[in-house]
Design a protein around this motif. Structure first.
Motif, short mmCIF file in Angstrom:
data_model
loop_
_atom_site.label_atom_id
_atom_site.label_comp_id
_atom_site.label_asym_id
_atom_site.label_seq_id
_atom_site.Cartn_x
_atom_site.Cartn_y
_atom_site.Cartn_z
N CYS B 167 13.45 15.28 58.38
CA CYS B 167 13.63 15.33 56.93
C CYS B 167 12.61 16.26 56.27
O CYS B 167 12.91 16.92 55.28
N LEU B 168 11.38 16.29 56.80
CA LEU B 168 10.31 17.06 56.14
C LEU B 168 10.54 18.58 56.19
O LEU B 168 10.39 19.26 55.16
N ILE B 169 10.87 19.09 57.37
CA ILE B 169 10.90 20.55 57.53
C ILE B 169 11.91 21.22 56.58
O ILE B 169 11.56 22.19 55.90
N PRO B 170 13.14 20.72 56.47
CA PRO B 170 14.06 21.33 55.50
C PRO B 170 13.55 21.23 54.06
O PRO B 170 13.81 22.12 53.24
N GLN B 171 12.83 20.16 53.73
CA GLN B 171 12.32 20.03 52.37
C GLN B 171 11.21 21.04 52.09
O GLN B 171 11.07 21.52 50.96
N VAL B 172 10.43 21.39 53.11
CA VAL B 172 9.39 22.43 52.95
C VAL B 172 10.06 23.77 52.65
O VAL B 172 9.60 24.53 51.78
N PHE B 173 11.16 24.06 53.33
CA PHE B 173 11.92 25.29 53.08
C PHE B 173 12.38 25.32 51.61
O PHE B 173 12.23 26.33 50.92
#
Lengths: 218, 218
Positions: B167-173
């Motif tokens: 969940c975190l990595i796409p939100q950083v993008f």
């Protein structure tokens, strides 16, 4: 496990639908607990205090002190209770049915409630907030009603109460607060009627909370 | 089970962070699948078509056709994969650690993404949408960073990749797309760097999707 770690404490606000979800599950599972009210109104909101920020960095209710730790985020708390208090299951054992329960939960927990919660409505502004809340509740309930058309029995998924019912009932209350016309959602209304006299749901209702102001009692 | 029910199909849009979460999990679990792109742009959005509404009444991606059913809502899909494809766990076995993973997921899945997704930004309007998205990503990331302070090892919770990382990595993008200053979030940045070369994350990246337009390739 719970007993050895001391009292279970739910940080809750009477009208918070996320606190309410957890109150229902604690009642259904008959887990003894103490409610510590956190006012979202008093002095700009006790949830923004330094003390409460230590409990929940998201500055929101609910938070649940249990088994020696403090848990936040209502749906995560519900699943923790499900993982550790297995005597009254609120998720079916069949994985596809579990997915159907969680789908309905997620439409509400991610697709509706976050868009009409207090801090978003403050940001939207007094003038537009009612129309805004109505729009997102209507949109979400159209989806929920269609999902229920395929899944519902007596309750949201089949004939047993699940986490989906714990999420739905508080959202129906919010819909009424924002004067959403619920007639296009007959299955939602039927399930709401089915559960309005259930003792676990009655005890969790905002009007039965210790911090419910006298003027708000039904 | 999967094989007897035919091909697994993920309805996905290259830049959708919710589709991306599921793409990462499918890759980590090495589940063979086919991607069917659904454009959120073309002709006002293929997700609003009558055909797609039959697949997902919420008119959103992702949807996953698997085991003879179609599942919607990304976090529910992730947990279904976790329930049924147990050969590469993305939730720890300890219930408190599971709760910590789900907490981080829920802050993102309910507390950030729904407030900055396409249909909400359209409603907010062209003029205000960037400031709006930035505000909610910043607020959520402040909470995530604090949670990670207590939970992170090499990844979000300890040293194993979990659903929280999906969940975190796409939100950083998305944060970068909206020009959020990420320097106040050193743990988030460290985990993002840790995972940017991981094959499952690379293959799931928007720029490696079949529907990524040529001008968007990095």
């Amino acid at each position: 496990m719970a007993a050895s770690q001391g009292k279970i404490i739910l940080y809750s606000y009477w009208r918070s639908s996320c606190s309410w979800r957890v109150r229902i599950a604690l009642n259904l599972k008959e887990i003894p607990h103490e409610i510590k009210p956190v006012s979202l109104i008093k002095g700009g909101g006790e949830h923004h205090s330094n003390d409460f920020r230590e409990i929940n960095p998201m500055e929101q209710v609910p938070a649940l002190h249990i088994d020696g730790v403090t848990l936040i985020e209502s749906f995560s708390i519900l699943q923790y209770l499900e993982d550790t208090r297995v005597h009254r299951n609120l998720l079916p054992s069949d994985p596809i049915k579990r997915a159907k329960v969680r789908e309905i939960c997620e439409v509400i927990v991610s697709g509706i409630q976050p868009l009409q919660n207090l801090c978003v409505l403050i940001h939207v502004g007094e003038e537009k907030k009612d129309e805004w809340a109505k729009h997102w509740i209507n949109r979400g309930f159209r989806g929920v009603e269609k999902l229920l058309g395929a899944s519902a029995g007596k309750y949201c998924v089949g004939d047993e109460i699940t986490l989906a019912d714990c999420c739905l009932i508080p959202q129906v209350f919010n819909a009424r607060r924002f004067h959403v016309d619920l007639r296009p959602f007959p299955i939602i209304l039927r399930i709401d009627r089915e559960l309005e006299r259930h003792p676990a749901f009655v005890a969790a209702h905002p009007s039965n909370q210790p911090d419910c102001p006298p003027e708000a009692h039904k």
